[in-house]
Design an enzyme around this catalytic site. Structure first.
Site: not given
Length: 147
Positions: A32, A94, A96, A107
């Protein structure tokens, strides 16, 4: 470009979109990635001009990322100074490891706990084939529609 229910727009520059795409988790070993979004507020509209990329000090694994490096805040401070106060921190991004990403309970919990602002903040999750984009206003998170 994305639109909220109130018709306000979030514009993501081509450079930012290309960087987000470059961090997609396409293999089983991809970690990630995360950073912050920087740009302009133009009335009710938001234009994302740049972002921070992961640093070697950030903690990263397949299903988790923790931005611990100070370089993210330094980038916001520098952008603010260089733009004579026009560019600001706008939110977070970010990745996934899924095609069409959706926020996890982690989150949502993190956003509600850590993101406090009287201004709307933008949240982006980059998946393998698409983006999830949300706008956090106070404690509400609205999913934005791609247009």
């Amino acid at each position: 470009m994305f639109q909220a229910q109130d018709r306000s727009l979030v514009v993501i520059s081509t450079d930012v979109a290309n960087i987000l795409v470059s961090y997609r988790q396409l293999s089983d070993s991809s970690q990630e990635s995360a950073g912050v979004l920087i740009g302009e507020r133009r009335g009710v509209h938001i234009v994302i001009k740049t972002l921070t990329e992961p640093s070697r000090w950030d903690i990263r694994s397949r299903f988790m990322v923790d931005r611990v490096s100070k370089h993210h805040q330094k980038a916001v401070d520098n952008a603010f100074k260089k733009s004579n106060g026009e560019w600001h921190y706008l939110g977070e991004w970010h990745t996934h490891p899924e095609d069409e990403p959706k926020p996890s309970m982690t989150d949502y919990s993190s956003w509600h706990k850590n993101l406090k602002s009287s201004d709307p903040l933008i949240l982006i999750i980059a998946g393998r084939t698409g983006f999830w984009v949300g706008k956090k206003i106070n404690e509400q998170i609205e999913v934005l529609q791609s247009i």
